[in-house]
Design an enzyme around this catalytic site. Structure first.
Site, PDB file in Angstrom:
ATOM      1  N   HIS A 175       0.823  -1.214   0.000  1.00  0.00           N
ATOM      2  CA  HIS A 175       0.000   0.000   0.000  1.00  0.00           C
ATOM      3  C   HIS A 175       0.855   1.261   0.000  1.00  0.00           C
ATOM      4  CE1 HIS A 175      -3.621   2.309   0.487  1.00  0.00           C
ATOM      5  NE2 HIS A 175      -4.356   1.250   0.773  1.00  0.00           N
ATOM      6  N   ASP A 200     -12.068  -3.302 -18.307  1.00  0.00           N
ATOM      7  CA  ASP A 200     -12.260  -4.214 -19.449  1.00  0.00           C
ATOM      8  C   ASP A 200     -10.950  -4.332 -20.235  1.00  0.00           C
ATOM      9  OD1 ASP A 200     -12.989  -5.562 -21.710  1.00  0.00           O
ATOM     10  OD2 ASP A 200     -14.540  -4.143 -22.345  1.00  0.00           O
TER      11      ASP A 200
HETATM   12  C1  LIG Z   1     -15.318   9.313   2.689  1.00  0.00           C
HETATM   13  C2  LIG Z   1     -16.184   8.535   1.751  1.00  0.00           C
HETATM   14  C3  LIG Z   1     -16.039   7.030   2.069  1.00  0.00           C
HETATM   15  C4  LIG Z   1     -17.647   8.953   1.965  1.00  0.00           C
HETATM   16  O1  LIG Z   1     -18.433   8.362   0.976  1.00  0.00           O
HETATM   17  P1  LIG Z   1     -19.891   8.864   0.677  1.00  0.00           P
HETATM   18  O2  LIG Z   1     -20.400   8.163  -0.505  1.00  0.00           O
HETATM   19  O3  LIG Z   1     -20.680   8.764   1.938  1.00  0.00           O
HETATM   20  O4  LIG Z   1     -19.770  10.428   0.423  1.00  0.00           O
HETATM   21  P2  LIG Z   1     -19.380  11.240  -0.884  1.00  0.00           P
HETATM   22  O5  LIG Z   1     -19.416  12.668  -0.535  1.00  0.00           O
HETATM   23  O6  LIG Z   1     -18.125  10.719  -1.411  1.00  0.00           O
HETATM   24  O7  LIG Z   1     -20.561  10.972  -1.885  1.00  0.00           O
HETATM   25  C5  LIG Z   1     -21.850  11.509  -1.637  1.00  0.00           C
HETATM   26  C6  LIG Z   1     -22.758  11.173  -2.795  1.00  0.00           C
HETATM   27  O8  LIG Z   1     -22.187  11.658  -4.012  1.00  0.00           O
HETATM   28  C7  LIG Z   1     -21.947  10.586  -4.943  1.00  0.00           C
HETATM   29  N1  LIG Z   1     -20.577  10.688  -5.495  1.00  0.00           N
HETATM   30  C8  LIG Z   1     -19.698  11.596  -5.160  1.00  0.00           C
HETATM   31  N2  LIG Z   1     -18.555  11.423  -5.862  1.00  0.00           N
HETATM   32  C9  LIG Z   1     -18.730  10.360  -6.661  1.00  0.00           C
HETATM   33  C10 LIG Z   1     -17.927   9.669  -7.616  1.00  0.00           C
HETATM   34  N3  LIG Z   1     -16.697  10.059  -7.919  1.00  0.00           N
HETATM   35  N4  LIG Z   1     -18.438   8.589  -8.225  1.00  0.00           N
HETATM   36  C11 LIG Z   1     -19.697   8.170  -7.937  1.00  0.00           C
HETATM   37  N5  LIG Z   1     -20.474   8.788  -7.059  1.00  0.00           N
HETATM   38  C12 LIG Z   1     -20.027   9.870  -6.420  1.00  0.00           C
HETATM   39  C13 LIG Z   1     -22.035   9.323  -4.121  1.00  0.00           C
HETATM   40  O9  LIG Z   1     -22.563   8.327  -4.959  1.00  0.00           O
HETATM   41  C14 LIG Z   1     -22.905   9.671  -2.940  1.00  0.00           C
HETATM   42  O10 LIG Z   1     -24.226   9.402  -3.199  1.00  0.00           O
HETATM   43  P3  LIG Z   1     -24.859   7.941  -3.066  1.00  0.00           P
HETATM   44  O11 LIG Z   1     -25.709   7.969  -1.868  1.00  0.00           O
HETATM   45  O12 LIG Z   1     -25.635   7.737  -4.281  1.00  0.00           O
HETATM   46  O13 LIG Z   1     -23.764   6.983  -2.919  1.00  0.00           O
HETATM   47  C15 LIG Z   1     -15.822   8.781   0.265  1.00  0.00           C
HETATM   48  O14 LIG Z   1     -15.966  10.163  -0.011  1.00  0.00           O
HETATM   49  C16 LIG Z   1     -14.457   8.338  -0.114  1.00  0.00           C
HETATM   50  O15 LIG Z   1     -13.466   9.053   0.052  1.00  0.00           O
HETATM   51  N6  LIG Z   1     -14.374   7.142  -0.712  1.00  0.00           N
HETATM   52  C17 LIG Z   1     -13.123   6.619  -1.264  1.00  0.00           C
HETATM   53  C18 LIG Z   1     -12.458   5.693  -0.282  1.00  0.00           C
HETATM   54  C19 LIG Z   1     -11.343   4.913  -0.946  1.00  0.00           C
HETATM   55  O16 LIG Z   1     -10.727   5.371  -1.876  1.00  0.00           O
HETATM   56  N7  LIG Z   1     -11.126   3.693  -0.477  1.00  0.00           N
HETATM   57  C20 LIG Z   1     -10.129   2.803  -1.074  1.00  0.00           C
HETATM   58  C21 LIG Z   1      -9.170   2.344  -0.030  1.00  0.00           C
HETATM   59  S1  LIG Z   1      -7.794   1.503  -0.767  1.00  0.00           S
HETATM   60  C22 LIG Z   1      -8.294  -0.083  -0.983  1.00  0.00           C
HETATM   61  O17 LIG Z   1      -9.166  -0.511  -0.328  1.00  0.00           O
HETATM   62  C23 LIG Z   1      -7.564  -0.910  -2.029  1.00  0.00           C
HETATM   63  C24 LIG Z   1      -8.508  -1.576  -3.066  1.00  0.00           C
HETATM   64  O18 LIG Z   1      -9.706  -1.421  -2.995  1.00  0.00           O
HETATM   65  O19 LIG Z   1      -8.027  -2.282  -3.967  1.00  0.00           O
END
Ligand SMILES: CC(C)(COP(=O)(O)OP(=O)(O)OC[C@H]1O[C@@H](n2cnc3c(N)ncnc32)[C@H](O)[C@@H]1OP(=O)(O)O)[C@@H](O)C(=O)NCCC(=O)NCCSC(=O)CC(=O)O
Length: 473
Positions: free
Chosen positions: A173, A413
Site C-alpha cells: 500500500h 475491461d
Molecule cells: C469518505 C467517503 C467514504 C464517503 O463516501 P460517501 O459516498 O458517503 O460520500 P461522498 O461525498 O463521497 O458521496 C456523496 C454522494 O455523491 C456521490 N458521489 C460523489 N462522488 C462520486 C464519484 N466520484 N463517483 C460516484 N459517485 C459519487 C455518491 O454516490 C454519494 O451518493 P450515493 O448515496 O448515491 O452513494 C468517500 O468520499 C471516499 O473518500 N471514498 C473513497 C475511499 C477509498 O478510496 N477507499 C479505497 C481504499 S484503498 C483499498 O481498499 C484498495 C482496493 O480497494 O483495492
C-alpha cells in the site's frame, strides 16, 4: 457441498519479470509523503479480477497473454512505482521509492482446474479456494549498510481452461492507494483492449501525476508519523491489517444490496436520524451499507450476542478511509499517484449496536464523521498512529472498510468484457469488508465478507431479518 475446497489444482506455466520498455524512463526516486507513512507496515493488499474466456489454455497463451504482457510493460512506463522498490535505510525517515533502469515486477502465469463458476459466485466458499490465485510479493533483500529493498507489486494470471482467467495483483500500500491502483489497472486494461496501440486511445487515457511536492503538510505530520515509527515495534504498527486474523476456517461470500434496498434504507435512516440531529444529513449509500453490515456482524458474533455483562460497555470500532484529492485543503489532481487517504475511526458501544436502533445509531455516527472530514480532513490526524496502536490491541473489535463503490472496478475491461467478479482478496486476514459498485445494477452496492461458517449463517439470517423489517416500512 458447493463450498468444498479445491485441492492441488494449480500448475505454474511461467514465472518472469515485466519491466517498462527499455530506455523508456530514467532511473528516479520519489519521496514519501505524510499520507504514505501510516501504511509503512501494512500487510500487502490483494485485488483480484475474474474474466470469462471460454477457450483452451493454449489459445489464451497464444492470443491473450502476449498482449497482456506488452500492455503491462507499456503501462509501467507511466506507473513505474509498481515496478520499483521501497528503499528503507536504517534511518527510517530517509525511506523512499526508487526506480532503477531495468527494475521490474514479478509476473506469474498459471493454470487451474478449480471450478470457475464457484470461484466467481457470490455464494459462500472456503477462503482457501482463492489462495493459489494470489501471488506473494518477493521477499525483501538487504543492500549494503543495512538498506532494505522491498518489491512493491507482483501479478499472477491464472487460466481456467474453457472458462475464464483471473488477474490478481498483490501490492504494498505504500506504493499507492485504491484510486492509484485502479487508475493503473484501467490504464493497463484500456491499452490491452487497444492491442497496445497507445496512439489510438491516448485522448481517453489520463496519465498519473507524480508531483509529490504538491502535497501540503500543514501540521508537520510526516515528521510526527516517522517519529512514531522510529519508536515502535513494527508488529504493533499494523494499519489496514489491524486485525491480523490468519484463521483458515472461514468462508468468503458477497452480499448485494440492490438500488431499491439502498433507497429504502436511506429513507428509513434519514427519518430516524433527522429526529436526532437537525443539521444537513449525509445519508449516502456508503453510510447505510456500512451501518447495516456492521450491525449484523456484531450481532452475529458468537459469544457476544447476548449483551448482559460488561462487554456491553465495550467500544466497537469501524475504520473507514477517505480520498482527499478533491478536498479544498489539498486540491490535488484526481490523477495524483500515491496515497491520498485519511482515515477515521467510528466508535460505538456494543450495547448500542446490538440494540433495536443499532443501524440508525451506526449510521448517525458514520455520517457525522463523513461530515466532519469534509469540514476538516486532518482533524485528529496527529494522533492517528497512536489511535491505531490502541484499537489494534488484541481483543478489540475493529471492522475496516476496504474498497469503495467509487473505484468503478467493474469498468475494468481488458478486451474480454467486464469482470465476472472483482474483489479485495485480502479481507479474510485483515478484519475488513470490501465495498464495490454493483456489477449488474446501477445504484446498488456489493459487499465482500469473510466470516467463520457459523457466524456467516447467523449473519445471513440477521441481515435478512433487518432487510425484511425495512421492506415492511
Ligand atoms: C469518505 C467517503 C467514504 C464517503 O463516501 P460517501 O459516498 O458517503 O460520500 P461522498 O461525498 O463521497 O458521496 C456523496 C454522494 O455523491 C456521490 N458521489 C460523489 N462522488 C462520486 C464519484 N466520484 N463517483 C460516484 N459517485 C459519487 C455518491 O454516490 C454519494 O451518493 P450515493 O448515496 O448515491 O452513494 C468517500 O468520499 C471516499 O473518500 N471514498 C473513497 C475511499 C477509498 O478510496 N477507499 C479505497 C481504499 S484503498 C483499498 O481498499 C484498495 C482496493 O480497494 O483495492
Amino acid at each position: 457441498m458447493a463450498h468444498l475446497r479445491e485441492l492441488d489444482s494449480l500448475k505454474i506455466i511461467e514465472r518472469c519479470q515485466v519491466s517498462p520498455p527499455p530506455n523508456s524512463l530514467p532511473s528516479t526516486t520519489l519521496p514519501l509523503t505524510f499520507f504514505d507513512i501510516p501504511w509503512f507496515f501494512c500487510n500487502s493488499i490483494q485485488r483480484i479480477f475474474f474474466y470469462q474466456f471460454p477457450h483452451p489454455t493454449h489459445h489464451f497463451l497464444q492470443t491473450a497473454l502476449p498482449i497482456l504482457k506488452h500492455s503491462l510493460s507499456l503501462s509501467l512506463q507511466h506507473f513505474f512505482p509498481f515496478a520499483s522498490n521501497l528503499i528503507v535505510p536504517p534511518q527510517l525517515h530517509l525511506s523512499h521509492i526508487r526506480y532503477l533502469h531495468g527494475d521490474s515486477l514479478s509476473f506469474t502465469v498459471a493454470e487451474s482446474t478449480a471450478d470457475f463458476t464457484l470461484l466467481t459466485s457470490h455464494s459462500p466458499q472456503d477462503v482457501r479456494n482463492w489462495h493459489p490465485l494470489v501471488p506473494t510479493l518477493p521477499s525483501p533483500r538487504v543492500e549494503q549498510d543495512g538498506v532494505r529493498v522491498f518489491p512493491l507489486m507482483a501479478i499472477q494470471v491464472t487460466v481456467f481452461p474453457n472458462s475464464g482467467f483471473s488477474i490478481c495483483l498483490t501490492f504494498n500500500h505504500l506504493a499507492g492507494d485504491g484510486k492509484s491502483l485502479h487508475h493503473f489497472i484501467k490504464f493497463w486494461a484500456s491499452l490491452c483492449k487497444a492491442k497496445g496501440d497507445l496512439a489510438s486511445i491516448q485522448t481517453s487515457l489520463s496519465l498519473p501525476s507524480h508531483e509529490r511536492d504538491k502535497v501540503k503538510d500543514p501540521k508537520g505530520l510526516k515528521f510526527i508519523y516517522f517519529q512514531e515509527l522510529e519508536h515502535c515495534d513494527s508488529k504493533s504498527m499494523e494499519f489496514a491489517g489491524l486485525v491480523r486474523d490468519l484463521s483458515t476456517n472461514k468462508v468468503r461470500f458477497n452480499v448485494v444490496l440492490d438500488l431499491e434496498q439502498v433507497q429504502k434504507l436511506k429513507k428509513w435512516v434519514s427519518l430516524k436520524c433527522a429526529t436526532r440531529d437537525s443539521g444537513a444529513l449525509h445519508i449516502s449509500t456508503f453510510v447505510v451499507a456500512c451501518s447495516i453490515i456492521w450491525v449484523c456482524m456484531i450481532r452475529s458474533e458468537e459469544k457476544k450476542a447476548n449483551c448482559f455483562s460488561q462487554e456491553c460497555d465495550e467500544l466497537c470500532h469501524l475504520v473507514f478511509l477517505a480520498d482527499c484529492r478533491d478536498l479544498p485543503e489539498f486540491s490535488l489532481p484526481s490523477t495524483y499517484f500515491g496515497n491520498c487517504l485519511t482515515s477515521y475511526i467510528v466508535a460505538i458501544k456494543r450495547i448500542e449496536l446490538v440494540g433495536k436502533n443499532g443501524v440508525v445509531g451506526a449510521a448517525n455516527a458514520i455520517e457525522r464523521q463523513v461530515r466532519d472530514l469534509k469540514s476538516d480532513a486532518l482533524r485528529n490526524a496527529e494522533t492517528l498512529m497512536s489511535d491505531y496502536r490502541e484499537i489494534g490491541k488484541p481483543g478489540k473489535s475493529v471492522l475496516v472498510i476496504a474498497g469503495s463503490p467509487k473505484l468503478g472496478v467493474y469498468q475494468t475491461d481488458f478486451g474480454w468484457g467486464k469482470p465476472k467478479k472483482c474483489e479485495a482478496a485480502h479481507i479474510q486476514s485483515s478484519g475488513s469488508i470490501s465495498l464495490s459498485e454493483c456489477r449488474d445494477e446501477k445504484g446498488g452496492i456489493e459487499v465482500g465478507l469473510a466470516l467463520e461458517r457459523t457466524q456467516m449463517n447467523k449473519f445471513t439470517n440477521i441481515l435478512e431479518e433487518e432487510l425484511h423489517n425495512i421492506d415492511k416500512l
